[in-house]
Design a protein around this motif. Structure first.
Motif, PDB file in Angstrom:
ATOM      1  N   ARG A  66       4.746   9.760   7.536  1.00 18.89           N
ATOM      2  CA  ARG A  66       3.321   9.834   8.024  1.00 18.89           C
ATOM      3  C   ARG A  66       2.640  10.230   6.627  1.00 18.89           C
ATOM      4  N   GLU A  67       3.004  11.045   5.804  1.00 15.39           N
ATOM      5  CA  GLU A  67       2.530  11.203   4.525  1.00 15.39           C
ATOM      6  C   GLU A  67       2.437   9.925   3.826  1.00 15.39           C
ATOM      7  N   ASP A  99       1.031  -1.115  -0.098  1.00 21.12           N
ATOM      8  CA  ASP A  99      -0.025   0.214   0.103  1.00 21.12           C
ATOM      9  C   ASP A  99       0.740   1.218  -0.001  1.00 21.12           C
ATOM     10  N   GLN A 100       1.996   1.256   1.031  1.00 17.19           N
ATOM     11  CA  GLN A 100       2.893   2.491   1.018  1.00 17.19           C
ATOM     12  C   GLN A 100       3.370   2.484  -0.699  1.00 17.19           C
ATOM     13  N   ALA A 141       0.990   4.310  -2.915  1.00 18.05           N
ATOM     14  CA  ALA A 141       0.723   5.645  -2.505  1.00 18.05           C
ATOM     15  C   ALA A 141       2.065   6.238  -2.912  1.00 18.05           C
ATOM     16  N   GLU A 188      -7.949   1.919   1.103  1.00 19.95           N
ATOM     17  CA  GLU A 188      -9.587   2.088   0.860  1.00 19.95           C
ATOM     18  C   GLU A 188     -10.067   2.234  -0.545  1.00 19.95           C
ATOM     19  N   GLN A 230       2.106   7.159   5.094  1.00 16.37           N
ATOM     20  CA  GLN A 230       1.066   5.893   5.609  1.00 16.37           C
ATOM     21  C   GLN A 230      -0.261   6.343   5.289  1.00 16.37           C
ATOM     22  N   GLU A 231      -0.284   7.912   5.399  1.00 13.33           N
ATOM     23  CA  GLU A 231      -1.819   8.298   5.117  1.00 13.33           C
ATOM     24  C   GLU A 231      -2.105   7.864   3.873  1.00 13.33           C
ATOM     25  N   GLY A 232      -1.293   8.137   2.965  1.00 19.60           N
ATOM     26  CA  GLY A 232      -1.470   7.663   1.630  1.00 19.60           C
ATOM     27  C   GLY A 232      -1.861   6.197   1.287  1.00 19.60           C
ATOM     28  N   SER A 248       7.613  11.998   3.678  1.00 20.36           N
ATOM     29  CA  SER A 248       7.518  11.956   5.210  1.00 20.36           C
ATOM     30  C   SER A 248       6.814  10.741   5.516  1.00 20.36           C
ATOM     31  N   GLU A 258      -2.996   4.137   3.473  1.00 19.01           N
ATOM     32  CA  GLU A 258      -4.370   3.849   3.818  1.00 19.01           C
ATOM     33  C   GLU A 258      -5.370   4.268   3.138  1.00 19.01           C
ATOM     34  N   ALA A 259      -5.338   5.484   2.383  1.00 15.60           N
ATOM     35  CA  ALA A 259      -6.316   5.914   1.202  1.00 15.60           C
ATOM     36  C   ALA A 259      -6.366   5.118   0.014  1.00 15.60           C
TER      37      ALA A 259
END
Length: 121
Positions: A77-78, A35-36, A39, A88, A80-82, A75, A84-85
């Motif tokens: 965090r960026e 997933d990372q 992203a 989804e 990981q957020e990407g 980053s 997860e999106a």
């Protein structure tokens, strides 16, 4: 923990200006999820190169380059957020079929570029 897939290391000139004399090449390893990777590739190719092209047309070289560039420049965090999106939006029940198909195509591009990193979503 070891990663199942190794990417060929590309020299990224992201931290030095073109007029700077290179002093040192630093190599590092980053363990990332599928997933990372998706992203990072989506951000790199959609934003900088190929955004008007369907992900099934992206080359292995493009996918690898942008995955490594975004992992290096972004980053955690960026990323990981990407991730997860992306996960989804790739779900079969995601409400927007156009977005779902495009995101699934990004995963196919990742699978082509990094065989063994996972399966088709």
């Amino acid at each position: 923990m070891s990663a199942p897939v190794e990417s060929p290391m590309h020299t990224q000139h992201l931290l030095a200006d073109p007029y700077d004399k290179p002093l040192l090449t630093v190599k590092f390893r980053a363990v990332v999820s599928r997933d990372q990777l998706a992203a990072a590739v989506d951000l790199g190719l959609s934003t900088y190169n190929g955004g008007d092209r369907h992900p099934d047309t992206w080359t292995v070289a493009e996918v690898r380059y942008h995955a490594e560039s975004q992992i290096l420049a972004g980053s955690g965090r960026e990323l990981q957020e990407g991730a997860e999106a992306m996960a989804e939006m790739a779900r079969p029940d995601f409400y927007d079929p156009w977005t779902r198909e495009r995101v699934q195509a990004v995963y196919r591009a990742v699978d082509r570029a990094f065989p063994g990193a996972g399966g088709i979503s």
